[in-house]
Design an enzyme around this catalytic site. Structure first.
Site, short mmCIF file in Angstrom:
data_model
loop_
_atom_site.label_atom_id
_atom_site.label_comp_id
_atom_site.label_asym_id
_atom_site.label_seq_id
_atom_site.Cartn_x
_atom_site.Cartn_y
_atom_site.Cartn_z
N ARG A 177 0.84 -1.21 0.00
CA ARG A 177 0.00 0.00 0.00
C ARG A 177 0.88 1.26 0.00
NH1 ARG A 177 -2.14 -3.65 -0.89
NH2 ARG A 177 -4.01 -4.61 -0.08
N SER A 219 -10.88 -0.25 3.76
CA SER A 219 -10.01 -0.49 4.93
C SER A 219 -9.36 0.82 5.33
CB SER A 219 -8.91 -1.49 4.59
OG SER A 219 -9.50 -2.69 4.19
N GLU A 239 -4.42 3.58 6.15
CA GLU A 239 -4.25 3.31 4.71
C GLU A 239 -4.87 4.47 3.93
OE1 GLU A 239 -5.24 -0.69 3.30
OE2 GLU A 239 -6.26 0.23 1.61
C1 FAD Z 1 -15.51 -0.15 -0.40
C2 FAD Z 1 -14.06 0.07 -0.69
C3 FAD Z 1 -13.24 -1.03 -0.89
C4 FAD Z 1 -11.87 -0.86 -1.18
N1 FAD Z 1 -11.09 -1.95 -1.36
C5 FAD Z 1 -9.78 -1.81 -1.61
C6 FAD Z 1 -8.94 -2.97 -1.79
O1 FAD Z 1 -9.40 -4.10 -1.78
N2 FAD Z 1 -7.61 -2.76 -2.00
C7 FAD Z 1 -7.07 -1.51 -2.06
O2 FAD Z 1 -5.85 -1.40 -2.25
N3 FAD Z 1 -7.83 -0.41 -1.90
C8 FAD Z 1 -9.16 -0.52 -1.68
N4 FAD Z 1 -9.95 0.59 -1.50
C9 FAD Z 1 -9.32 1.94 -1.53
C10 FAD Z 1 -9.46 2.70 -2.87
O3 FAD Z 1 -10.58 2.26 -3.60
C11 FAD Z 1 -8.22 2.57 -3.75
O4 FAD Z 1 -7.08 3.03 -3.06
C12 FAD Z 1 -8.36 3.39 -5.05
O5 FAD Z 1 -7.34 3.02 -5.94
C13 FAD Z 1 -8.31 4.90 -4.84
O6 FAD Z 1 -8.54 5.51 -6.10
P1 FAD Z 1 -9.31 6.88 -6.22
O7 FAD Z 1 -9.34 7.24 -7.65
O8 FAD Z 1 -10.63 6.80 -5.53
O9 FAD Z 1 -8.33 7.83 -5.41
P2 FAD Z 1 -8.72 9.05 -4.47
O10 FAD Z 1 -9.39 8.54 -3.25
O11 FAD Z 1 -9.40 10.10 -5.25
O12 FAD Z 1 -7.27 9.56 -4.08
C14 FAD Z 1 -6.44 8.80 -3.24
C15 FAD Z 1 -5.06 9.46 -3.19
O13 FAD Z 1 -4.48 9.39 -4.48
C16 FAD Z 1 -4.26 10.69 -5.01
N5 FAD Z 1 -4.63 10.61 -6.43
C17 FAD Z 1 -5.78 10.13 -6.98
N6 FAD Z 1 -5.71 10.18 -8.32
C18 FAD Z 1 -4.51 10.71 -8.62
C19 FAD Z 1 -3.86 11.03 -9.83
N7 FAD Z 1 -4.42 10.83 -11.02
N8 FAD Z 1 -2.61 11.57 -9.77
C20 FAD Z 1 -2.01 11.80 -8.58
N9 FAD Z 1 -2.58 11.52 -7.39
C21 FAD Z 1 -3.82 10.98 -7.42
C22 FAD Z 1 -5.14 11.63 -4.20
O14 FAD Z 1 -4.59 12.94 -4.16
C23 FAD Z 1 -5.13 10.95 -2.84
O15 FAD Z 1 -3.96 11.28 -2.14
C24 FAD Z 1 -11.32 0.45 -1.24
C25 FAD Z 1 -12.16 1.56 -1.03
C26 FAD Z 1 -13.51 1.37 -0.77
C27 FAD Z 1 -14.39 2.57 -0.58
#
Ligand code: FAD
Length: 343
Positions: free
Chosen positions: A164, A237, A334
Protein backbone atom coordinates in the site's frame (compact mmCIF):
# COMPACT_ATOMS: atom_id res chain seq x y z
CA UNK A 1 -9.96 25.22 -17.94
CA UNK A 2 -13.28 25.78 -16.23
CA UNK A 3 -12.80 26.83 -12.62
CA UNK A 4 -15.71 26.59 -10.21
CA UNK A 5 -15.67 28.13 -6.76
CA UNK A 6 -16.82 26.92 -3.34
CA UNK A 7 -17.83 23.46 -4.48
CA UNK A 8 -18.81 20.97 -1.80
CA UNK A 9 -16.43 18.01 -1.90
CA UNK A 10 -18.36 15.45 0.17
CA UNK A 11 -20.18 14.03 -2.85
CA UNK A 12 -16.84 13.48 -4.63
CA UNK A 13 -15.76 11.03 -1.93
CA UNK A 14 -17.07 7.61 -0.95
CA UNK A 15 -16.90 8.64 2.73
CA UNK A 16 -19.37 11.46 1.88
CA UNK A 17 -17.34 13.76 4.10
CA UNK A 18 -15.53 17.02 3.37
CA UNK A 19 -16.10 20.78 3.19
CA UNK A 20 -15.84 23.04 0.16
CA UNK A 21 -13.07 23.51 -2.35
CA UNK A 22 -12.00 27.14 -2.85
CA UNK A 23 -11.51 26.23 -6.53
CA UNK A 24 -12.59 23.06 -8.31
CA UNK A 25 -11.89 21.96 -11.85
CA UNK A 26 -12.38 18.83 -13.93
CA UNK A 27 -9.45 17.90 -16.13
CA UNK A 28 -10.50 15.95 -19.23
CA UNK A 29 -7.43 16.64 -21.39
CA UNK A 30 -3.89 16.23 -20.13
CA UNK A 31 -3.01 19.61 -21.69
CA UNK A 32 -5.41 21.36 -19.27
CA UNK A 33 -3.18 20.39 -16.36
CA UNK A 34 -0.59 22.94 -17.40
CA UNK A 35 -3.15 25.73 -17.25
CA UNK A 36 -4.36 24.58 -13.83
CA UNK A 37 -0.79 24.36 -12.52
CA UNK A 38 0.01 27.87 -13.78
CA UNK A 39 -3.13 29.27 -12.13
CA UNK A 40 -2.28 27.59 -8.81
CA UNK A 41 1.31 28.84 -8.99
CA UNK A 42 0.21 32.39 -9.79
CA UNK A 43 -2.31 32.42 -6.93
CA UNK A 44 0.12 30.58 -4.62
CA UNK A 45 -2.48 27.90 -3.98
CA UNK A 46 -1.88 24.20 -3.29
CA UNK A 47 -3.30 21.52 -5.59
CA UNK A 48 -5.25 18.48 -4.50
CA UNK A 49 -5.86 15.75 -7.08
CA UNK A 50 -8.99 13.65 -6.71
CA UNK A 51 -9.83 10.48 -8.59
CA UNK A 52 -12.86 8.60 -7.33
CA UNK A 53 -12.38 9.89 -3.77
CA UNK A 54 -12.45 6.33 -2.44
CA UNK A 55 -9.25 6.49 -0.43
CA UNK A 56 -9.39 9.93 1.14
CA UNK A 57 -10.74 11.59 4.25
CA UNK A 58 -11.17 15.26 3.40
CA UNK A 59 -11.24 17.94 6.12
CA UNK A 60 -14.56 19.34 7.34
CA UNK A 61 -13.33 22.87 6.66
CA UNK A 62 -12.68 21.97 3.02
CA UNK A 63 -9.63 22.69 0.90
CA UNK A 64 -8.60 26.28 0.33
CA UNK A 65 -6.59 25.55 -2.79
CA UNK A 66 -7.43 24.06 -6.19
CA UNK A 67 -9.05 20.63 -6.33
CA UNK A 68 -8.42 18.85 -9.61
CA UNK A 69 -10.85 16.07 -10.45
CA UNK A 70 -9.09 13.77 -12.92
CA UNK A 71 -11.47 12.88 -15.75
CA UNK A 72 -8.87 11.98 -18.41
CA UNK A 73 -10.32 9.03 -20.33
CA UNK A 74 -9.13 6.58 -22.98
CA UNK A 75 -8.30 2.89 -23.20
CA UNK A 76 -5.89 1.57 -25.84
CA UNK A 77 -4.90 -2.06 -26.39
CA UNK A 78 -1.50 -2.88 -27.89
CA UNK A 79 -0.23 -6.36 -28.68
CA UNK A 80 3.43 -6.84 -27.76
CA UNK A 81 5.78 -9.82 -27.60
CA UNK A 82 5.28 -9.94 -23.85
CA UNK A 83 1.47 -9.82 -23.92
CA UNK A 84 -1.33 -7.29 -24.24
CA UNK A 85 -0.50 -3.81 -23.01
CA UNK A 86 -3.39 -1.55 -22.03
CA UNK A 87 -2.74 2.18 -21.84
CA UNK A 88 -5.46 3.81 -19.77
CA UNK A 89 -6.39 7.40 -18.88
CA UNK A 90 -6.21 8.26 -15.18
CA UNK A 91 -9.90 9.12 -14.98
CA UNK A 92 -11.20 5.76 -16.20
CA UNK A 93 -13.12 3.70 -13.65
CA UNK A 94 -10.82 1.00 -12.31
CA UNK A 95 -13.52 -1.62 -11.95
CA UNK A 96 -14.88 -1.00 -15.45
CA UNK A 97 -11.36 -1.58 -16.75
CA UNK A 98 -11.11 -4.85 -14.80
CA UNK A 99 -14.50 -5.94 -16.17
CA UNK A 100 -13.41 -5.11 -19.73
CA UNK A 101 -10.15 -7.05 -19.38
CA UNK A 102 -12.03 -10.06 -18.00
CA UNK A 103 -14.55 -9.84 -20.82
CA UNK A 104 -11.67 -9.93 -23.32
CA UNK A 105 -10.28 -12.96 -21.46
CA UNK A 106 -7.10 -11.13 -20.51
CA UNK A 107 -5.48 -12.36 -17.29
CA UNK A 108 -3.97 -10.23 -14.56
CA UNK A 109 -6.46 -7.74 -13.14
CA UNK A 110 -9.27 -10.10 -12.11
CA UNK A 111 -8.26 -10.46 -8.43
CA UNK A 112 -8.49 -6.66 -8.16
CA UNK A 113 -12.19 -6.68 -9.08
CA UNK A 114 -14.64 -4.51 -7.20
CA UNK A 115 -12.18 -1.87 -5.97
CA UNK A 116 -13.75 1.57 -6.36
CA UNK A 117 -11.95 4.60 -7.74
CA UNK A 118 -10.03 5.54 -10.84
CA UNK A 119 -7.11 4.06 -12.72
CA UNK A 120 -4.96 7.07 -11.70
CA UNK A 121 -5.56 6.29 -8.03
CA UNK A 122 -4.31 2.70 -8.25
CA UNK A 123 -0.53 3.26 -8.35
CA UNK A 124 -0.66 5.81 -5.52
CA UNK A 125 -1.15 3.22 -2.80
CA UNK A 126 -0.37 0.20 -5.02
CA UNK A 127 -3.83 -1.28 -4.59
CA UNK A 128 -3.96 -4.91 -3.64
CA UNK A 129 -6.49 -7.61 -2.93
CA UNK A 130 -6.74 -11.39 -2.85
CA UNK A 131 -3.03 -11.97 -3.29
CA UNK A 132 -2.39 -9.53 -6.16
CA UNK A 133 -0.98 -5.99 -6.18
CA UNK A 134 -1.40 -3.63 -9.13
CA UNK A 135 2.39 -3.12 -9.19
CA UNK A 136 2.67 -6.63 -10.65
CA UNK A 137 0.79 -5.48 -13.76
CA UNK A 138 2.12 -1.94 -14.20
CA UNK A 139 4.62 -1.29 -17.00
CA UNK A 140 4.84 2.48 -16.62
CA UNK A 141 2.99 5.41 -15.12
CA UNK A 142 2.77 8.69 -17.01
CA UNK A 143 2.94 11.78 -14.81
CA UNK A 144 2.66 15.54 -15.05
CA UNK A 145 4.86 17.64 -12.78
CA UNK A 146 2.96 20.82 -11.81
CA UNK A 147 6.18 22.42 -10.54
CA UNK A 148 8.01 22.20 -13.87
CA UNK A 149 5.16 21.67 -16.35
CA UNK A 150 6.90 18.57 -17.71
CA UNK A 151 5.29 15.25 -18.50
CA UNK A 152 7.12 11.94 -18.54
CA UNK A 153 6.81 8.19 -18.04
CA UNK A 154 8.06 6.46 -14.92
CA UNK A 155 8.96 2.80 -15.33
CA UNK A 156 7.66 0.41 -12.70
CA UNK A 157 11.02 0.16 -10.90
CA UNK A 158 11.14 3.92 -10.31
CA UNK A 159 7.71 3.92 -8.66
CA UNK A 160 9.10 2.18 -5.53
CA UNK A 161 6.00 0.09 -4.97
CA UNK A 162 5.54 -1.52 -1.57
CA UNK A 163 2.65 -2.71 0.60
CA UNK A 164 0.00 0.00 0.00
CA UNK A 165 2.87 2.31 -0.79
CA UNK A 166 4.70 3.99 -3.65
CA UNK A 167 6.93 6.96 -4.40
CA UNK A 168 3.69 8.89 -5.10
CA UNK A 169 3.01 8.97 -1.35
CA UNK A 170 6.45 10.36 -0.59
CA UNK A 171 9.05 12.12 -2.76
CA UNK A 172 6.77 12.23 -5.80
CA UNK A 173 3.54 13.16 -4.04
CA UNK A 174 3.26 16.38 -6.05
CA UNK A 175 3.07 14.48 -9.36
CA UNK A 176 -0.23 14.00 -11.17
CA UNK A 177 -0.78 10.59 -12.73
CA UNK A 178 -2.20 11.09 -16.23
CA UNK A 179 -2.11 7.57 -17.71
CA UNK A 180 -0.83 4.13 -16.81
CA UNK A 181 0.16 1.08 -18.84
CA UNK A 182 -0.64 -2.47 -17.68
CA UNK A 183 0.66 -5.74 -19.12
CA UNK A 184 -1.91 -8.52 -19.27
CA UNK A 185 -1.68 -12.10 -20.51
CA UNK A 186 -3.82 -13.91 -23.09
CA UNK A 187 -2.91 -17.20 -21.50
CA UNK A 188 -2.84 -17.25 -17.76
CA UNK A 189 -3.46 -19.23 -14.66
CA UNK A 190 -5.91 -18.21 -11.97
CA UNK A 191 -4.20 -16.88 -8.82
CA UNK A 192 -6.43 -18.39 -6.18
CA UNK A 193 -3.96 -19.21 -3.41
CA UNK A 194 -5.55 -16.60 -1.15
CA UNK A 195 -7.60 -18.38 1.50
CA UNK A 196 -11.00 -16.81 0.75
CA UNK A 197 -10.65 -17.66 -2.95
CA UNK A 198 -9.46 -21.20 -2.29
CA UNK A 199 -12.41 -21.78 0.02
CA UNK A 200 -14.85 -20.23 -2.47
CA UNK A 201 -13.84 -22.59 -5.28
CA UNK A 202 -13.60 -25.60 -2.94
CA UNK A 203 -17.19 -24.92 -1.90
CA UNK A 204 -18.24 -24.57 -5.53
CA UNK A 205 -16.45 -27.86 -6.31
CA UNK A 206 -15.10 -26.24 -9.45
CA UNK A 207 -11.90 -24.62 -10.64
CA UNK A 208 -11.95 -21.21 -12.36
CA UNK A 209 -11.40 -21.43 -16.11
CA UNK A 210 -11.45 -17.77 -17.11
CA UNK A 211 -10.63 -14.35 -15.62
CA UNK A 212 -14.41 -13.80 -15.42
CA UNK A 213 -14.75 -16.84 -13.13
CA UNK A 214 -12.20 -15.33 -10.74
CA UNK A 215 -13.83 -11.90 -11.02
CA UNK A 216 -17.24 -13.35 -10.12
CA UNK A 217 -15.72 -15.08 -7.08
CA UNK A 218 -13.94 -11.93 -5.90
CA UNK A 219 -17.09 -9.82 -6.32
CA UNK A 220 -19.12 -12.36 -4.38
CA UNK A 221 -16.60 -12.47 -1.51
CA UNK A 222 -16.27 -8.68 -1.43
CA UNK A 223 -20.04 -8.15 -1.30
CA UNK A 224 -20.00 -9.74 2.16
CA UNK A 225 -16.97 -7.79 3.39
CA UNK A 226 -17.69 -4.22 2.37
CA UNK A 227 -20.77 -2.10 2.99
CA UNK A 228 -22.97 -1.00 0.11
CA UNK A 229 -21.53 2.37 -0.96
CA UNK A 230 -24.97 3.59 -1.98
CA UNK A 231 -26.11 3.26 1.65
CA UNK A 232 -23.05 3.83 3.83
CA UNK A 233 -20.05 6.14 3.47
CA UNK A 234 -16.64 4.51 3.72
CA UNK A 235 -13.17 4.50 2.20
CA UNK A 236 -12.76 0.74 2.61
CA UNK A 237 -10.01 -0.49 4.93
CA UNK A 238 -9.05 2.51 6.99
CA UNK A 239 -5.82 0.98 8.31
CA UNK A 240 -2.95 -1.05 6.90
CA UNK A 241 -2.42 -4.49 8.35
CA UNK A 242 0.70 -4.10 10.51
CA UNK A 243 3.87 -5.86 9.40
CA UNK A 244 6.03 -7.02 12.31
CA UNK A 245 9.20 -9.02 12.91
CA UNK A 246 8.97 -12.77 13.52
CA UNK A 247 10.02 -12.12 17.15
CA UNK A 248 7.10 -9.76 17.82
CA UNK A 249 4.78 -12.15 15.98
CA UNK A 250 5.91 -15.08 18.15
CA UNK A 251 5.37 -13.05 21.33
CA UNK A 252 1.84 -12.06 20.26
CA UNK A 253 0.99 -15.58 19.06
CA UNK A 254 1.95 -16.92 22.49
CA UNK A 255 -0.43 -14.48 24.13
CA UNK A 256 -3.17 -14.84 21.47
CA UNK A 257 -2.88 -18.35 19.95
CA UNK A 258 -5.72 -17.69 17.46
CA UNK A 259 -4.07 -14.55 16.08
CA UNK A 260 -4.50 -14.47 12.29
CA UNK A 261 -1.33 -13.62 10.36
CA UNK A 262 0.39 -14.19 7.02
CA UNK A 263 4.03 -14.35 5.93
CA UNK A 264 5.01 -10.96 4.50
CA UNK A 265 8.43 -11.82 3.07
CA UNK A 266 11.86 -10.69 4.31
CA UNK A 267 11.34 -12.62 7.57
CA UNK A 268 8.31 -10.49 8.52
CA UNK A 269 4.70 -11.31 9.34
CA UNK A 270 1.55 -9.38 8.42
CA UNK A 271 -1.02 -9.31 11.23
CA UNK A 272 -4.76 -9.29 10.65
CA UNK A 273 -5.66 -5.98 12.24
CA UNK A 274 -9.37 -6.79 11.87
CA UNK A 275 -8.82 -9.83 14.13
CA UNK A 276 -6.92 -7.73 16.68
CA UNK A 277 -9.62 -5.03 16.71
CA UNK A 278 -12.37 -7.64 17.17
CA UNK A 279 -10.71 -10.12 19.51
CA UNK A 280 -8.02 -8.25 21.42
CA UNK A 281 -9.40 -4.72 21.63
CA UNK A 282 -13.06 -5.74 21.70
CA UNK A 283 -14.05 -2.62 19.77
CA UNK A 284 -16.94 -4.16 17.84
CA UNK A 285 -19.67 -1.59 17.28
CA UNK A 286 -17.63 1.33 18.66
CA UNK A 287 -18.82 4.74 17.45
CA UNK A 288 -17.86 8.40 17.64
CA UNK A 289 -20.86 10.41 16.52
CA UNK A 290 -22.03 8.83 13.28
CA UNK A 291 -18.61 7.33 12.57
CA UNK A 292 -18.29 3.67 13.44
CA UNK A 293 -16.59 0.37 12.78
CA UNK A 294 -18.31 -1.73 10.11
CA UNK A 295 -20.11 -4.80 11.40
CA UNK A 296 -18.83 -6.70 8.34
CA UNK A 297 -15.12 -6.03 8.80
CA UNK A 298 -13.39 -4.21 11.64
CA UNK A 299 -10.78 -2.57 9.37
CA UNK A 300 -13.53 -0.66 7.63
CA UNK A 301 -14.65 2.62 9.21
CA UNK A 302 -18.02 3.96 8.14
CA UNK A 303 -20.01 7.14 8.01
CA UNK A 304 -23.40 5.90 9.18
CA UNK A 305 -25.14 9.23 8.66
CA UNK A 306 -23.68 12.65 9.29
CA UNK A 307 -20.19 11.80 10.51
CA UNK A 308 -17.55 14.50 10.21
CA UNK A 309 -13.85 14.11 9.47
CA UNK A 310 -13.25 15.01 13.13
CA UNK A 311 -15.47 12.07 14.20
CA UNK A 312 -13.67 9.63 11.89
CA UNK A 313 -10.23 10.82 13.02
CA UNK A 314 -11.25 10.52 16.70
CA UNK A 315 -12.55 6.99 16.09
CA UNK A 316 -9.35 6.05 14.26
CA UNK A 317 -7.26 7.47 17.14
CA UNK A 318 -9.20 5.36 19.65
CA UNK A 319 -8.50 2.23 17.64
CA UNK A 320 -4.83 3.08 17.10
CA UNK A 321 -4.23 3.75 20.81
CA UNK A 322 -6.15 0.66 21.92
CA UNK A 323 -4.10 -1.59 19.59
CA UNK A 324 -0.87 0.06 20.79
CA UNK A 325 -1.83 -0.33 24.44
CA UNK A 326 -2.92 -3.98 24.13
CA UNK A 327 -0.29 -5.30 21.69
CA UNK A 328 2.45 -2.69 21.41
CA UNK A 329 1.87 -2.67 17.64
CA UNK A 330 1.83 0.65 15.79
CA UNK A 331 -1.02 1.02 13.31
CA UNK A 332 -0.88 3.25 10.23
CA UNK A 333 -3.85 4.57 8.27
CA UNK A 334 -4.25 3.31 4.71
CA UNK A 335 -6.68 6.10 3.83
CA UNK A 336 -5.07 9.43 2.87
CA UNK A 337 -5.89 11.94 5.61
CA UNK A 338 -5.95 15.20 3.69
CA UNK A 339 -5.13 18.39 5.57
CA UNK A 340 -6.50 21.71 4.42
CA UNK A 341 -4.10 23.44 2.02
CA UNK A 342 -1.53 20.67 2.05
CA UNK A 343 -1.22 17.26 0.48
C1 FAD B 1 -15.51 -0.15 -0.40
C2 FAD B 1 -14.06 0.07 -0.69
C3 FAD B 1 -13.24 -1.03 -0.89
C4 FAD B 1 -11.87 -0.86 -1.18
N1 FAD B 1 -11.09 -1.95 -1.36
C5 FAD B 1 -9.78 -1.81 -1.61
C6 FAD B 1 -8.94 -2.97 -1.79
O1 FAD B 1 -9.40 -4.10 -1.78
N2 FAD B 1 -7.61 -2.76 -2.00
C7 FAD B 1 -7.07 -1.51 -2.06
O2 FAD B 1 -5.85 -1.40 -2.25
N3 FAD B 1 -7.83 -0.41 -1.90
C8 FAD B 1 -9.16 -0.52 -1.68
N4 FAD B 1 -9.95 0.59 -1.50
C9 FAD B 1 -9.32 1.94 -1.53
C10 FAD B 1 -9.46 2.70 -2.87
O3 FAD B 1 -10.58 2.26 -3.60
C11 FAD B 1 -8.22 2.57 -3.75
O4 FAD B 1 -7.08 3.03 -3.06
C12 FAD B 1 -8.36 3.39 -5.05
O5 FAD B 1 -7.34 3.02 -5.94
C13 FAD B 1 -8.31 4.90 -4.84
O6 FAD B 1 -8.54 5.51 -6.10
P1 FAD B 1 -9.31 6.88 -6.22
O7 FAD B 1 -9.34 7.24 -7.65
O8 FAD B 1 -10.63 6.80 -5.53
O9 FAD B 1 -8.33 7.83 -5.41
P2 FAD B 1 -8.72 9.05 -4.47
O10 FAD B 1 -9.39 8.54 -3.25
O11 FAD B 1 -9.40 10.10 -5.25
O12 FAD B 1 -7.27 9.56 -4.08
C14 FAD B 1 -6.44 8.80 -3.24
C15 FAD B 1 -5.06 9.46 -3.19
O13 FAD B 1 -4.48 9.39 -4.48
C16 FAD B 1 -4.26 10.69 -5.01
N5 FAD B 1 -4.63 10.61 -6.43
C17 FAD B 1 -5.78 10.13 -6.98
N6 FAD B 1 -5.71 10.18 -8.32
C18 FAD B 1 -4.51 10.71 -8.62
C19 FAD B 1 -3.86 11.03 -9.83
N7 FAD B 1 -4.42 10.83 -11.02
N8 FAD B 1 -2.61 11.57 -9.77
C20 FAD B 1 -2.01 11.80 -8.58
N9 FAD B 1 -2.58 11.52 -7.39
C21 FAD B 1 -3.82 10.98 -7.42
C22 FAD B 1 -5.14 11.63 -4.20
O14 FAD B 1 -4.59 12.94 -4.16
C23 FAD B 1 -5.13 10.95 -2.84
O15 FAD B 1 -3.96 11.28 -2.14
C24 FAD B 1 -11.32 0.45 -1.24
C25 FAD B 1 -12.16 1.56 -1.03
C26 FAD B 1 -13.51 1.37 -0.77
C27 FAD B 1 -14.39 2.57 -0.58
Amino acid sequence: MKLEENISLASFTTFKIGGKARYFTRVREVAELEEVALFAQKEKLPLLVLGGGSNVLLPDEGFSGVVVKMDVLGIEFNETKKGTEIVVGAGESWDELVALAAQKELWGLENLSGIPGTVGGTPIQNIGAYGVEVAELIVWVEVFDPKTGSMYRMKKNTCKFGYRDSVFKHKAKHLVVTRACFLLAKKGLPAIEYRDLREYFAKQRSAPQTPSDVRAAVLSIRSKKFPDLTKVGTAGSFFKNPIVSKGIHARLKKRYPDLVSFPAGFGKMKLSLAWIIDHVCDLKGIRVGDAGVSGQQALVLCNFGNATAVDVRALAEKIISSVKEKTGVVVEPEVRLIENSTQ
